[in-house]
Scaffold this motif. Sequence first.
Motif, mmCIF file in Angstrom:
data_model
loop_
_atom_site.group_PDB
_atom_site.id
_atom_site.type_symbol
_atom_site.label_atom_id
_atom_site.label_comp_id
_atom_site.label_asym_id
_atom_site.label_seq_id
_atom_site.Cartn_x
_atom_site.Cartn_y
_atom_site.Cartn_z
ATOM 1 N N GLN A 41 -32.452 -9.339 -11.384
ATOM 2 C CA GLN A 41 -33.616 -8.834 -10.658
ATOM 3 C C GLN A 41 -33.227 -7.806 -9.601
ATOM 4 O OE1 GLN A 41 -35.979 -9.846 -12.859
ATOM 5 N NE2 GLN A 41 -37.319 -10.310 -11.129
ATOM 6 N N THR A 42 -31.955 -7.797 -9.242
ATOM 7 C CA THR A 42 -31.409 -6.837 -8.287
ATOM 8 C C THR A 42 -30.072 -6.354 -8.820
ATOM 9 O OG1 THR A 42 -30.166 -8.470 -7.015
ATOM 10 C CG2 THR A 42 -32.465 -8.112 -6.367
ATOM 11 N N PRO A 43 -29.514 -5.268 -8.270
ATOM 12 C CA PRO A 43 -28.136 -4.927 -8.617
ATOM 13 C C PRO A 43 -27.204 -6.047 -8.155
ATOM 14 C CG PRO A 43 -28.873 -3.641 -6.733
ATOM 15 C CD PRO A 43 -30.079 -4.330 -7.283
ATOM 16 N N LEU A 44 -26.093 -6.231 -8.872
ATOM 17 C CA LEU A 44 -25.226 -7.375 -8.611
ATOM 18 C C LEU A 44 -23.770 -6.947 -8.477
ATOM 19 C CD1 LEU A 44 -26.688 -9.791 -11.318
ATOM 20 C CD2 LEU A 44 -27.188 -9.846 -8.873
ATOM 21 N N ARG A 45 -22.999 -7.754 -7.767
ATOM 22 C CA ARG A 45 -21.549 -7.621 -7.752
ATOM 23 C C ARG A 45 -20.964 -8.615 -8.753
ATOM 24 N NH1 ARG A 45 -19.307 -5.405 -2.799
ATOM 25 N NH2 ARG A 45 -17.235 -6.073 -3.515
ATOM 26 N N ALA A 46 -19.977 -8.177 -9.532
ATOM 27 C CA ALA A 46 -19.284 -9.061 -10.469
ATOM 28 C C ALA A 46 -18.157 -9.754 -9.708
ATOM 29 C CB ALA A 46 -18.755 -8.278 -11.658
ATOM 30 N N ARG A 47 -18.499 -10.704 -8.872
ATOM 31 C CA ARG A 47 -17.540 -11.324 -7.958
ATOM 32 C C ARG A 47 -16.438 -12.069 -8.704
ATOM 33 N NH1 ARG A 47 -18.164 -9.132 -2.866
ATOM 34 N NH2 ARG A 47 -20.370 -9.123 -2.230
ATOM 35 N N ALA A 48 -16.787 -12.757 -9.792
ATOM 36 C CA ALA A 48 -15.778 -13.515 -10.530
ATOM 37 C C ALA A 48 -14.709 -12.594 -11.097
ATOM 38 C CB ALA A 48 -16.433 -14.325 -11.643
ATOM 39 N N THR A 49 -15.135 -11.469 -11.632
ATOM 40 C CA THR A 49 -14.175 -10.506 -12.178
ATOM 41 C C THR A 49 -13.368 -9.854 -11.066
ATOM 42 O OG1 THR A 49 -15.440 -10.066 -14.190
ATOM 43 C CG2 THR A 49 -13.966 -8.332 -13.445
ATOM 44 N N GLU A 50 -14.000 -9.546 -9.948
ATOM 45 C CA GLU A 50 -13.267 -8.965 -8.819
ATOM 46 C C GLU A 50 -12.112 -9.873 -8.397
ATOM 47 O OE1 GLU A 50 -17.007 -6.519 -6.748
ATOM 48 O OE2 GLU A 50 -16.134 -8.260 -5.762
ATOM 49 N N SER A 51 -12.394 -11.159 -8.307
ATOM 50 C CA SER A 51 -11.353 -12.114 -7.906
ATOM 51 C C SER A 51 -10.280 -12.245 -8.976
ATOM 52 C CB SER A 51 -11.970 -13.491 -7.632
ATOM 53 O OG SER A 51 -12.886 -13.428 -6.560
ATOM 54 N N ALA A 52 -10.709 -12.273 -10.253
ATOM 55 C CA ALA A 52 -9.759 -12.459 -11.354
ATOM 56 C C ALA A 52 -8.839 -11.260 -11.527
ATOM 57 C CB ALA A 52 -10.519 -12.734 -12.648
ATOM 58 N N LEU A 53 -9.244 -10.096 -11.055
ATOM 59 C CA LEU A 53 -8.440 -8.888 -11.233
ATOM 60 C C LEU A 53 -7.340 -8.734 -10.176
ATOM 61 C CD1 LEU A 53 -11.174 -6.263 -12.189
ATOM 62 C CD2 LEU A 53 -9.278 -7.000 -13.643
ATOM 63 N N GLU A 54 -7.413 -9.466 -9.107
ATOM 64 C CA GLU A 54 -6.430 -9.318 -8.033
ATOM 65 C C GLU A 54 -5.031 -9.679 -8.525
ATOM 66 O OE1 GLU A 54 -7.474 -11.346 -4.492
ATOM 67 O OE2 GLU A 54 -9.462 -10.443 -4.335
ATOM 68 N N GLY A 55 -4.102 -8.732 -8.397
ATOM 69 C CA GLY A 55 -2.720 -8.958 -8.784
ATOM 70 C C GLY A 55 -2.444 -8.839 -10.261
ATOM 71 N N VAL A 56 -3.452 -8.445 -11.043
ATOM 72 C CA VAL A 56 -3.315 -8.361 -12.498
ATOM 73 C C VAL A 56 -2.695 -7.020 -12.903
ATOM 74 C CG1 VAL A 56 -4.643 -8.153 -14.641
ATOM 75 C CG2 VAL A 56 -5.141 -9.983 -13.039
ATOM 76 N N GLU A 57 -1.751 -7.069 -13.838
ATOM 77 C CA GLU A 57 -1.206 -5.838 -14.405
ATOM 78 C C GLU A 57 -2.123 -5.360 -15.521
ATOM 79 O OE1 GLU A 57 2.765 -6.454 -15.674
ATOM 80 O OE2 GLU A 57 3.525 -6.918 -13.660
ATOM 81 N N LEU A 58 -2.126 -4.062 -15.734
ATOM 82 C CA LEU A 58 -2.983 -3.501 -16.773
ATOM 83 C C LEU A 58 -2.523 -3.999 -18.140
ATOM 84 C CD1 LEU A 58 -3.364 0.135 -15.425
ATOM 85 C CD2 LEU A 58 -4.973 -1.759 -15.251
ATOM 86 N N GLY A 59 -3.469 -4.449 -18.933
ATOM 87 C CA GLY A 59 -3.147 -5.014 -20.236
ATOM 88 C C GLY A 59 -4.211 -6.024 -20.617
ATOM 89 N N ASP A 60 -3.794 -7.015 -21.426
ATOM 90 C CA ASP A 60 -4.752 -8.020 -21.883
ATOM 91 C C ASP A 60 -5.319 -8.840 -20.733
ATOM 92 O OD1 ASP A 60 -4.491 -7.216 -24.486
ATOM 93 O OD2 ASP A 60 -2.994 -8.735 -25.013
#
Length: 284
Positions: free
Chosen positions: A220-239
């Motif tokens: 109903q409003t624009p949203l932040r993908a908070r779960a993905t933001e947290s999961a991406l921290e420290g992740v190397e590019l790849g799978d």
Amino acid sequence: MIPAQFDYVRPGSLAEACRELGSDEDAKVLAGGQSLLPFLRLRLAYPSKLVDIGRLADLKGVHDRGDHVYIGAMTTHDEVMRSPVVTAGCPLVAMAAAHVADPAIRHRGTFGGSLAHADPAGDLPAVVLALDGVFVAASADGEREIPAAEFFVDYLESSLRQGEILAGVRIPKLGQGWGFHYEKFHRTAQAWAIVGVAAAVRRSNGSIAEARIGLTNMGQTPLRARATESALEGVELGDQVRRACAEAAADTSPPADLHAQPDYRRHLAKVLTDRAVRAAAGSP
């Protein structure tokens, strides 16, 4: 269709515009008119008065304010996308502005009007939300700052109060090390986004140190993908990026309409977030 009857005023100053708007609870602000005029023609809106702010020079222009870029509400989408100040200071905004509808609408539609309209399918709300922008609302009592996280309340509803006019938006500069991308899936070039993703990514030592992701048309409003933001921290590019982006649709309530069903929009959110994050991070 012919609109219902209404009064029309063209104030000569922002203060006068606020007074006119505050004097009538059924009054509406007319900026570029690209959202309001179709509503009037279809009789989906019945304002008693239109307050035309189109000639208020104080509400136009882009300004470099050091740690942020200030964009006046009456600045057109075309001016935003072509501004060297915006391109240098907050390139994600320029990218998204280039995706708004078609050239004719970008030359008439305004940055502030699009945001105040608060349509979750619009390209700009999710971008300003992802960048933690601050909205500046003007009224007869002065100015009030509204963080982007508090501005969008519901479908086509913002936290602007009676008598308040959106004067401009402050977009923080994220500085060095950040990459940006706006990914949009739509039927035709000028159509609303079926789903859109705004991504800002900061890399450090070959991995993602921080990510900000805004979702278009996933609720109903624009949203932040908070779960993905947290999961991406420290992740190397790849799978690992793909697995993190698979969480993009978490806690969303995408609409069902003629263009897509909720499950399809959830699938698109995952795929487009993966694309946007990789593009922002500089990875193919």
